[in-house]
Scaffold this motif. Sequence first.
Motif, PDB file in Angstrom:
ATOM      1  N   THR A   1       0.740  -1.284   0.069  1.00 44.48           N
ATOM      2  CA  THR A   1      -0.027   0.113   0.192  1.00 44.48           C
ATOM      3  C   THR A   1       0.848   1.242   0.053  1.00 44.48           C
ATOM      4  O   THR A   1       0.557   2.149  -0.739  1.00 44.48           O
ATOM      5  CB  THR A   1      -0.979  -0.047   1.384  1.00 44.48           C
ATOM      6  OG1 THR A   1      -1.799  -1.357   1.077  1.00 44.48           O
ATOM      7  CG2 THR A   1      -1.898   1.164   1.273  1.00 44.48           C
ATOM      8  N   HIS A   2       1.988   1.230   0.708  1.00 40.78           N
ATOM      9  CA  HIS A   2       2.784   2.495   1.097  1.00 40.78           C
ATOM     10  C   HIS A   2       4.070   2.447   0.725  1.00 40.78           C
ATOM     11  O   HIS A   2       4.751   3.476   0.725  1.00 40.78           O
ATOM     12  CB  HIS A   2       2.558   3.124   2.527  1.00 40.78           C
ATOM     13  CG  HIS A   2       1.299   3.154   3.062  1.00 40.78           C
ATOM     14  ND1 HIS A   2       0.409   4.176   2.573  1.00 40.78           N
ATOM     15  CD2 HIS A   2       0.480   2.209   3.725  1.00 40.78           C
ATOM     16  CE1 HIS A   2      -0.870   3.868   3.206  1.00 40.78           C
ATOM     17  NE2 HIS A   2      -1.005   2.920   3.808  1.00 40.78           N
ATOM     18  N   GLY A   3       4.664   1.427   0.266  1.00 42.80           N
ATOM     19  CA  GLY A   3       6.201   1.206   0.029  1.00 42.80           C
ATOM     20  C   GLY A   3       6.842   0.864   1.032  1.00 42.80           C
ATOM     21  O   GLY A   3       6.293   0.256   2.242  1.00 42.80           O
ATOM     22  N   ARG A   4       8.302   1.276   1.242  1.00 41.49           N
ATOM     23  CA  ARG A   4       9.216   0.715   2.349  1.00 41.49           C
ATOM     24  C   ARG A   4       8.592   1.297   3.611  1.00 41.49           C
ATOM     25  O   ARG A   4       7.986   2.754   3.591  1.00 41.49           O
ATOM     26  CB  ARG A   4      10.466   1.221   1.928  1.00 41.49           C
ATOM     27  CG  ARG A   4      11.171   0.297   1.022  1.00 41.49           C
ATOM     28  CD  ARG A   4      12.473   0.571   0.652  1.00 41.49           C
ATOM     29  NE  ARG A   4      13.092  -0.368  -0.381  1.00 41.49           N
ATOM     30  CZ  ARG A   4      13.452  -1.452   0.410  1.00 41.49           C
ATOM     31  NH1 ARG A   4      13.533  -1.651   1.656  1.00 41.49           N
ATOM     32  NH2 ARG A   4      14.007  -2.179  -0.447  1.00 41.49           N
ATOM     33  N   GLY A   5       8.863   0.849   4.706  1.00 47.62           N
ATOM     34  CA  GLY A   5       8.664   1.312   6.256  1.00 47.62           C
ATOM     35  C   GLY A   5       9.019   0.317   7.084  1.00 47.62           C
ATOM     36  O   GLY A   5       9.832  -0.708   6.797  1.00 47.62           O
ATOM     37  N   LEU A   6       8.638   0.384   8.524  1.00 43.27           N
ATOM     38  CA  LEU A   6       8.638  -0.662   9.314  1.00 43.27           C
ATOM     39  C   LEU A   6       7.196  -0.823  10.004  1.00 43.27           C
ATOM     40  O   LEU A   6       6.511   0.040  10.080  1.00 43.27           O
ATOM     41  CB  LEU A   6       9.792   0.012  10.128  1.00 43.27           C
ATOM     42  CG  LEU A   6       9.754   1.033  11.154  1.00 43.27           C
ATOM     43  CD1 LEU A   6       9.056   0.672  12.421  1.00 43.27           C
ATOM     44  CD2 LEU A   6      11.176   1.381  11.476  1.00 43.27           C
ATOM     45  N   LEU A   7       7.170  -1.928  10.680  1.00 42.26           N
ATOM     46  CA  LEU A   7       6.069  -2.456  11.589  1.00 42.26           C
ATOM     47  C   LEU A   7       6.280  -2.063  12.946  1.00 42.26           C
ATOM     48  O   LEU A   7       7.359  -2.324  13.419  1.00 42.26           O
ATOM     49  CB  LEU A   7       5.908  -3.819  11.477  1.00 42.26           C
ATOM     50  CG  LEU A   7       4.764  -4.451  11.882  1.00 42.26           C
ATOM     51  CD1 LEU A   7       3.623  -3.642  11.261  1.00 42.26           C
ATOM     52  CD2 LEU A   7       4.533  -5.869  11.475  1.00 42.26           C
ATOM     53  N   ALA A   8       5.602  -1.050  13.471  1.00 44.57           N
ATOM     54  CA  ALA A   8       5.823  -0.656  14.775  1.00 44.57           C
ATOM     55  C   ALA A   8       4.784  -1.204  15.739  1.00 44.57           C
ATOM     56  O   ALA A   8       3.423  -1.142  15.340  1.00 44.57           O
ATOM     57  CB  ALA A   8       5.595   0.760  15.018  1.00 44.57           C
ATOM     58  N   CYS A   9       5.148  -1.977  16.800  1.00 47.82           N
ATOM     59  CA  CYS A   9       4.060  -2.762  17.805  1.00 47.82           C
ATOM     60  C   CYS A   9       4.306  -2.368  18.838  1.00 47.82           C
ATOM     61  O   CYS A   9       5.268  -2.377  19.661  1.00 47.82           O
ATOM     62  CB  CYS A   9       4.488  -4.268  17.754  1.00 47.82           C
ATOM     63  SG  CYS A   9       4.422  -4.911  16.074  1.00 47.82           S
ATOM     64  N   LYS A  10       3.025  -1.993  19.702  1.00 49.39           N
ATOM     65  CA  LYS A  10       3.183  -1.501  21.160  1.00 49.39           C
ATOM     66  C   LYS A  10       2.414  -2.903  21.835  1.00 49.39           C
ATOM     67  O   LYS A  10       1.148  -3.234  21.725  1.00 49.39           O
ATOM     68  CB  LYS A  10       2.030  -0.468  21.564  1.00 49.39           C
ATOM     69  CG  LYS A  10       2.157   0.125  22.915  1.00 49.39           C
ATOM     70  CD  LYS A  10       1.557   1.519  22.983  1.00 49.39           C
ATOM     71  CE  LYS A  10       1.925   1.670  24.528  1.00 49.39           C
ATOM     72  NZ  LYS A  10       2.155   3.309  24.620  1.00 49.39           N
ATOM     73  N   VAL A  11       3.381  -3.299  22.414  1.00 46.33           N
ATOM     74  CA  VAL A  11       3.275  -4.790  23.312  1.00 46.33           C
ATOM     75  C   VAL A  11       2.656  -4.532  24.545  1.00 46.33           C
ATOM     76  O   VAL A  11       3.189  -3.973  25.576  1.00 46.33           O
ATOM     77  CB  VAL A  11       4.266  -5.756  23.153  1.00 46.33           C
ATOM     78  CG1 VAL A  11       4.128  -6.668  23.740  1.00 46.33           C
ATOM     79  CG2 VAL A  11       4.887  -6.073  21.826  1.00 46.33           C
ATOM     80  N   ALA A  12       1.434  -4.915  24.922  1.00 51.06           N
ATOM     81  CA  ALA A  12       0.807  -4.892  26.349  1.00 51.06           C
ATOM     82  C   ALA A  12       0.434  -6.070  26.672  1.00 51.06           C
ATOM     83  O   ALA A  12      -0.595  -6.772  26.371  1.00 51.06           O
ATOM     84  CB  ALA A  12      -0.176  -3.844  26.131  1.00 51.06           C
ATOM     85  N   VAL A  13       1.152  -6.674  27.586  1.00 48.75           N
ATOM     86  CA  VAL A  13       0.827  -8.106  28.290  1.00 48.75           C
ATOM     87  C   VAL A  13       0.034  -7.570  29.550  1.00 48.75           C
ATOM     88  O   VAL A  13       0.445  -6.895  30.340  1.00 48.75           O
ATOM     89  CB  VAL A  13       1.951  -8.893  28.298  1.00 48.75           C
ATOM     90  CG1 VAL A  13       1.540 -10.176  28.818  1.00 48.75           C
ATOM     91  CG2 VAL A  13       2.923  -9.136  26.982  1.00 48.75           C
ATOM     92  N   THR A  14      -1.327  -8.266  29.583  1.00 47.68           N
ATOM     93  CA  THR A  14      -1.831  -8.239  30.727  1.00 47.68           C
ATOM     94  C   THR A  14      -1.582  -9.389  31.649  1.00 47.68           C
ATOM     95  O   THR A  14      -1.290 -10.441  31.311  1.00 47.68           O
ATOM     96  CB  THR A  14      -3.443  -8.136  30.470  1.00 47.68           C
ATOM     97  OG1 THR A  14      -3.935  -9.365  29.838  1.00 47.68           O
ATOM     98  CG2 THR A  14      -3.723  -6.973  29.798  1.00 47.68           C
ATOM     99  N   GLU A  15      -1.996  -9.070  32.929  1.00 49.27           N
ATOM    100  CA  GLU A  15      -1.925 -10.353  34.016  1.00 49.27           C
ATOM    101  C   GLU A  15      -2.518 -11.518  33.681  1.00 49.27           C
ATOM    102  O   GLU A  15      -2.146 -12.492  33.929  1.00 49.27           O
ATOM    103  CB  GLU A  15      -2.170  -9.938  35.458  1.00 49.27           C
ATOM    104  CG  GLU A  15      -1.380  -8.761  35.918  1.00 49.27           C
ATOM    105  CD  GLU A  15       0.214  -9.343  36.353  1.00 49.27           C
ATOM    106  OE1 GLU A  15       0.245 -10.458  36.559  1.00 49.27           O
ATOM    107  OE2 GLU A  15       1.154  -8.564  35.834  1.00 49.27           O
ATOM    108  N   ARG A  16      -3.664 -11.468  32.987  1.00 47.62           N
ATOM    109  CA  ARG A  16      -4.371 -12.855  32.552  1.00 47.62           C
ATOM    110  C   ARG A  16      -4.157 -13.086  31.102  1.00 47.62           C
ATOM    111  O   ARG A  16      -5.158 -13.805  30.525  1.00 47.62           O
ATOM    112  CB  ARG A  16      -5.825 -12.550  32.978  1.00 47.62           C
ATOM    113  CG  ARG A  16      -6.720 -11.077  32.263  1.00 47.62           C
ATOM    114  CD  ARG A  16      -7.995 -10.931  32.479  1.00 47.62           C
ATOM    115  NE  ARG A  16      -8.432  -9.896  31.827  1.00 47.62           N
ATOM    116  CZ  ARG A  16      -8.656  -9.701  30.518  1.00 47.62           C
ATOM    117  NH1 ARG A  16      -8.465 -10.448  29.851  1.00 47.62           N
ATOM    118  NH2 ARG A  16      -9.723  -8.599  29.985  1.00 47.62           N
TER     119      ARG A  16
END
Length: 151
Positions: free
Chosen positions: A37-52
Motif C-alpha cells: 500500500t505505502h512502499g518501504r517502512g517498518l512495523l511498529a508494535c506496542k506490546v501490552a501484556v496483561t496479567e491474565r
Amino acid sequence: MRLPISVWQGCSDDWQSAFIRENIMTLGHTAWQGYLTHGRGLLACKVAVTERALPSMSIDFMRDNARYVLAAEVAACLNRHDLKADIANRLISKVQTYCPNQEILVFMERKGEITISLLTNLAISPPNCYQQVCNRWEEFYLEPRSAGKSS
C-alpha cells in the motif's frame, strides 16, 4: 511449542521472541500489506501484556496495536521514543535496504523498553503470510472482510 503462561506474565526477559513467534502470521500480513500500500517502512508494535494474558497474543491485540510506519515517517516515530541518533540513523538506513518480500523490520515497545529486529530467514515470507491470512480471514479477525479489509 507454546511457552508457559509465566512468560507472558513478565517472568521472562525473552518476551520479544515469544511475541514474534506467536504473531508471525499477522506480523507478516501487516508488513506486506503496508509495503504493498505505502512502499518501504517498518512495523511498529506496542506490546501490552496483561496479567491474565494467555500463552499467545490475541489477534485483536495485533490489529489494534500494530501499525505500518512509512519510510518518510520513521524519523519522527523514532524521535518520539528518544532513540540515540546513531541508532535512529542506522534504522532509517535499514528501512531503505531491507528486502520486504523476505524480511520484516519490526519496532517493538513494551513498558518503555524498545526492541528493534530485522526478521530474516523466515519459515514463511511476508507475501505468504499475507496470502494465508487473507485465505483464512475468519481465523484471524472477528469482523467480516466487508468491514474495510481487502485481500
